[in-house]
Design a protein around this motif. Structure first.
Motif, short mmCIF file in Angstrom:
data_model
loop_
_atom_site.label_atom_id
_atom_site.label_comp_id
_atom_site.label_asym_id
_atom_site.label_seq_id
_atom_site.Cartn_x
_atom_site.Cartn_y
_atom_site.Cartn_z
N LEU A 100 1.18 3.17 -3.23
CA LEU A 100 0.15 4.14 -3.61
C LEU A 100 0.46 5.50 -3.02
CD1 LEU A 100 -3.16 2.13 -3.13
CD2 LEU A 100 -1.88 2.53 -5.22
N LEU A 101 0.86 5.49 -1.74
CA LEU A 101 1.16 6.76 -1.09
C LEU A 101 2.37 7.41 -1.75
CD1 LEU A 101 0.50 5.91 2.68
CD2 LEU A 101 -1.09 6.47 0.85
N ARG A 126 -13.76 10.65 -7.28
CA ARG A 126 -14.37 9.32 -7.24
C ARG A 126 -15.87 9.44 -7.52
NH1 ARG A 126 -11.13 5.80 -2.64
NH2 ARG A 126 -9.26 5.67 -3.91
N VAL A 142 -11.54 2.16 -7.59
CA VAL A 142 -11.58 2.45 -6.15
C VAL A 142 -11.27 1.20 -5.33
CG1 VAL A 142 -13.15 3.13 -4.27
CG2 VAL A 142 -13.17 4.41 -6.40
N GLU A 170 0.82 -1.22 0.00
CA GLU A 170 0.00 0.00 0.00
C GLU A 170 0.86 1.27 0.00
OE1 GLU A 170 -0.38 -2.61 1.94
OE2 GLU A 170 -2.41 -3.37 1.61
N TYR A 206 -2.89 10.59 6.52
CA TYR A 206 -2.07 9.64 5.76
C TYR A 206 -0.60 10.08 5.71
CZ TYR A 206 -5.82 6.77 3.72
OH TYR A 206 -6.85 5.90 3.52
N ARG A 211 1.27 8.88 -5.05
CA ARG A 211 0.46 10.09 -4.85
C ARG A 211 1.34 11.26 -4.46
NH1 ARG A 211 -4.31 6.74 -1.55
NH2 ARG A 211 -5.08 5.65 -3.41
N ASP A 262 -11.59 8.33 1.92
CA ASP A 262 -11.34 6.89 1.71
C ASP A 262 -12.57 6.10 2.15
OD1 ASP A 262 -9.83 4.52 1.20
OD2 ASP A 262 -9.53 4.33 3.36
N ARG A 275 -11.80 13.85 -2.93
CA ARG A 275 -11.02 13.49 -1.75
C ARG A 275 -9.62 14.09 -1.84
NH1 ARG A 275 -8.53 7.35 -1.06
NH2 ARG A 275 -7.38 7.76 0.85
#
Ligand SMILES: NC(=O)c1ccc[n+]([C@@H]2O[C@H](COP(=O)([O-])OP(=O)(O)OC[C@H]3O[C@@H](n4cnc5c(N)ncnc54)[C@H](O)[C@@H]3O)[C@@H](O)[C@H]2O)c1
Ligand SMILES: CC(C)[C@H](C(=O)O)[C@@H](O)C(=O)O
Ligand SMILES: [Mg+2]
Length: 371
Positions: free
Chosen positions: A105-106, A119, A294, A102, A154, A109, A261, A147
């Motif tokens: 993804l961060l 979304r 998503v 995961e 995060y 981003r 999220d 979002r």
């Protein structure tokens, strides 16, 4: 007499460089379908795609020891757009947190500056009965969750897990937003609302959290630049309830990273299945965006030809629309999705009485036939 000129000879093709990140679980299965759809659509719109596939998530951990190799990030930064499937799986769940899939993804981003995550949750008429909610509640639902994606809890510091002198551990994260971070995501929401129903509901927890008090303050200030958009505020616990109770009250939902999220998964279920929902992650204009479903890597159904590829395919359509301004090509993909649903094809997650159950591969073939 001279020969008739070749009419198509002069047609100039636009070429787009796309980084593909299939990732883990059902990722490679659904990505295959999306790529085939893009390839089928391309010649009809005088487009060519240059695809390059890179490692991300668990697949990258296995091959290179980290979830987001530098090569992958660089490739993404240097492409016109990124199409991602999903990352994660039980196999890597016990890794230290900076080495979990995961984190890729961060890293993407943050590394690509993708602060705005769009979304959309729109119920397709064919899928009303696939929703677990009543027809009258979901019919006509058309929500856009905006979002914030590179701030909040995060990314806030300090964070960590530390042990005290007695060996009792304490875990902590920090929810933090600066004024410029709030202002820029608020503008994205208001701009989007101007092209839709002109209503923004900003979701926060300002009855408890200071960070949310600042959020509410700045969103209200930015609203004064958008006299044609109606702004309301809602606490996140109430918003979770209202999304299920009466989702049609919402047009654009503007919220932070963590609340977005959670609420976007809730909104997903209005549409029948999380397997239907695409998303776009965008940064400063001119920089490449990232497009992904998503949902996650769905390890429970991976490798069984059970995955619904439509969220991935619709993410490819969002890429055409938002990254390349190829609205007609995006429309063509969305219309192919509508056609296969009209024809009664359904993967397990959206199955309903009287429809034909198909796997991921067959759903892809049906899309190609429709195109
Ligand atoms: N963007 C991402 O890559 C992303 C997003 C969410 C979760 N994850 C990761 O995915 C893994 C699984 O997480 P999870 O189970 O909480 O969420 P998930 O979205 O992967 O799955 C939730 C449920 O929805 C179903 N589902 C999801 N996508 C589907 C599809 N396309 N077709 C049919 N059914 C589908 C799954 O089978 C499962 O029952 C975890 O490692 C998590 O961290 C990744
Ligand atoms: C997998 C995880 C890091 C990710 C998030 O929390 O943002 C996912 O749930 C999402 O919604 O994209
Ligand atoms: Mg999520």
């Amino acid at each position: 007499m001279s020969e008739a000129p070749e009419v198509n000879a002069q047609k100039s093709f636009k070429n787009y460089k796309i980084t593909l990140l299939p990732g883990d679980g059902i990722g490679p299965e659904i990505m295959k379908v999306a790529v085939a759809v893009l390839q089928a659509i391309a010649p009809k719109f005088a487009i060519t795609f240059e695809f390059e596939t890179a490692l991300v998530g668990g697949a990258a951990i296995d091959a290179m020891g980290k979830p987001l190799p530098d090569e992958t990030l660089q490739l993404c930064q240097n492409s016109d757009a990124v199409l991602l499937a999903a990352v994660g799986g039980e196999k890597w769940d016990t890794m230290p947190s900076h080495l979990r899939p995961e984190q890729a993804l961060l890293g993407l981003r943050a590394g690509m500056g993708l602060f705005a995550n769009l979304r959309p949750a729109q119920i397709l008429p064919q899928l009303i009965d696939a929703s677990t909610l009543k027809r009258e509640v979901v019919e006509g639902v058309d929500i856009l969750v905006v979002r914030e994606l590179t701030g909040g809890i995060y990314f806030g510091k300090p964070k960590g897990i530390v042990a005290d002198e007695n060996g009792v551990r304490r875990g902590f994260n920090t929810m933090v937003y600066t004024e410029p971070e709030i202002d820029r995501i608020a503008r994205v929401a208001f701009d989007a609302a101007q092209k839709r129903g002109r209503v923004v509901c900003s979701v926060d927890k300002s009855n408890v959290l200071e960070v949310s008090q600042l959020w509410r303050d700045r969103v209200s200030a930015i609203a004064s630049d958008y006299a044609d958009v109606k702004l309301s505020h809602m606490y996140v616990d109430n918003a979770a309830m209202q999304i299920i109770r009466n989702p049609k009250q919402f047009d654009v939902i503007l919220t932070g990273n963590l609340f977005g999220d959670i609420l976007s998964d809730a909104a997903a279920m209005l549409t029948g299945s999380i397997g239907m929902l695409p998303s776009a992650s965008l940064g400063e204009s001119g920089k490449p965006g990232l497009f992904e479903p998503v949902h996650g890597s769905a390890p429970d159904i991976a490798g069984k030809d059970l995955a619904n590829p439509l969220a991935q395919v619709l993410s490819a359509a969002m890429m055409l629309r938002y990254a390349f301004n190829e609205g007609a090509a995006a429309d063509a993909i969305e219309s192919a999705v509508n056609q296969v649903l009209d024809a009664g094809k359904r993967t397990g997650d959206i199955m309903a009485d009287g429809c034909e159950r198909v796997g991921c591969v067959a759903m892809g073939e049906a899309l190609l036939a429709a195109i």
